[in-house]
Design a protein around this motif. Structure first.
Motif, short mmCIF file in Angstrom:
data_model
loop_
_atom_site.label_atom_id
_atom_site.label_comp_id
_atom_site.label_asym_id
_atom_site.label_seq_id
_atom_site.Cartn_x
_atom_site.Cartn_y
_atom_site.Cartn_z
N PRO A 274 38.26 22.34 55.26
CA PRO A 274 38.80 23.66 55.66
C PRO A 274 38.58 23.84 57.30
CG PRO A 274 37.54 24.28 53.81
CD PRO A 274 37.32 22.73 54.11
N PRO A 275 39.69 24.20 58.22
CA PRO A 275 39.38 24.12 59.42
C PRO A 275 38.14 25.10 59.98
CG PRO A 275 41.87 24.42 58.68
CD PRO A 275 40.90 24.73 57.62
N GLU A 276 37.96 26.17 59.44
CA GLU A 276 36.83 26.95 59.71
C GLU A 276 35.56 26.35 59.86
OE1 GLU A 276 37.76 28.40 55.52
OE2 GLU A 276 38.75 27.82 57.53
N ILE A 277 35.24 25.48 58.79
CA ILE A 277 33.86 24.49 58.48
C ILE A 277 34.13 23.62 59.98
CG2 ILE A 277 32.94 22.86 57.24
CD1 ILE A 277 33.10 25.80 55.90
N VAL A 278 34.92 22.85 60.13
CA VAL A 278 35.12 21.95 61.14
C VAL A 278 34.67 22.75 62.51
CG1 VAL A 278 36.14 20.19 62.56
CG2 VAL A 278 36.71 20.39 60.15
#
Length: 353
Positions: A274-278
């Motif tokens: 997921p983008p928020e994790i990156v």
């Protein structure tokens, strides 16, 4: 001169002339009526049968001096006379002739009619058909055991000629390597040893993933934990931006066999992140981080734990994809082990002909 006397004869009646009196033996005096016989000496009887035309076929009855002609027991059997003087010694007992048994040949297991049971087993064990039957029987028993208890599979397949050292003590890594090599080779000895790498905790890019796996194997060899010629496998996970603003988690699996000069690399399937994790791991890493050339100071698992506390940080793959990280690594190592098997010399045990 005597006178003749005439006797009158009555008509119709004849009178016989007088006869001489009977002669009685002296042994049997006559007994007259009204007379008492003189005393006689006691009679003695002989056990021999009286002289007559009857000959008894058996001895007289017990307690009787007279043989009884009414009792006719069968005559006892007669045995030939011999010089038998008692029980013979054990060494003189004669047994029927038996074939000689060659114990020396039996112990040696020589072939031939006198090879014995052990000779048959030895010759049978060298038979390809017998070996195939034994192997199929063992496979069937192992399959039954593993069906009843799948956890017994690694123990039944432990052994063989392939020995692998995994540069990690984590079950998710060395367990996957063990199961994959045992599937390809049938049996394999796999052991995990903790090892360190010189890259960041969260490597970024393929080059960092390859460097981290190579460093772990080099650490084992430099520290003397394994032999210089030992077959080693290392697993290093990294993230990469395969598409614009789309990051994926990938695992690098490296194999080194210096004894046979075989080096292989394999990559696991890419799992989207997921983008928020990156964004979290990028912002949490200091700008002056000394290992920024190889990656980030915060791992993807730690970021998942911060944003999703219910997700296990060491195996977040299962929550997102339904496949555990160990299964993902296992699939890649099966392919790696198959490539390694094909590169082995034909005389190497475990290599298919």
């Amino acid at each position: 001169m005597m006178e003749e006397v005439s006797h009158p004869v009555e008509s119709g009646t004849l009178t016989p002339p007088p006869t001489a009196p009977p002669v009685v033996s002296s042994t049997s005096p006559p007994t007259q009526v009204g007379m008492t016989p003189p005393p006689q000496a006691p009679m003695s009887y002989s056990t021999s049968p009286p002289s007559s035309s009857y000959t008894p076929t058996s001895a007289p009855l017990q307690g009787s001096a007279y043989p009884s002609p009414m009792v006719q027991n069968p005559a006892p059997p007669t045995y030939p006379t011999s010089n038998y003087q008692g029980t013979p010694e054990a060494s003189t007992i004669m047994l029927p002739d038996m074939p000689e048994y060659n114990t020396d040949q039996e112990n040696r297991g020589d072939s031939g009619s006198a090879g014995g049971m052990w000779g048959w087993f030895r010759s049978a064990s060298q038979n390809t058909f017998v070996q195939s039957v034994v192997e199929k029987t063992k496979t069937g028993v192992d399959r039954m055991i593993t069906t009843l208890d799948p956890g017994m599979t690694p123990y039944l397949r432990q052994g063989g000629d392939i020995s692998v050292i995994v540069a990690s003590e984590k079950m998710v890594k060395w367990g996957a390597v063990r199961d994959a090599f045992q599937r390809v080779f049938g049996t394999a000895n796999v052991k995990g040893i903790p090892a360190q790498s010189g890259v960041a905790p969260q490597p970024v890019g393929y080059a960092a993933g390859l460097r981290g796996a190579r460093d772990r194997i080099s650490y084992l060899r430099r520290s003397g934990l394994v032999d210089e010629r030992q077959l080693c496998v290392a697993v290093e996970s990294f993230i990469a931006e395969l598409l614009p603003d789309k990051w994926f988690d990938i695992g690098c699996v490296m194999l080194e066999d210096p004894a046979r000069n075989i080096n292989l690399e394999m990559f696991t399937q890419a799992v989207p992140i997921p983008p928020e994790i990156v964004s979290h791991v990028q912002s949490a890493t200091p700008s002056d981080y000394n290992l920024s050339w190889s990656g980030l100071s915060v791992t993807i698992g730690q970021a998942f734990q911060h944003h999703m506390p219910w997700v296990q940080p060491t195996d977040w793959h299962k929550t997102l994809t339904g496949q555990s990280r160990q299964t993902i690594i296992y699939d890649a190592v099966v392919t790696l082990a198959g490539l390694y098997q094909e590169k082995l010399p034909k005389t190497t045990p475990g290599r298919p002909i």
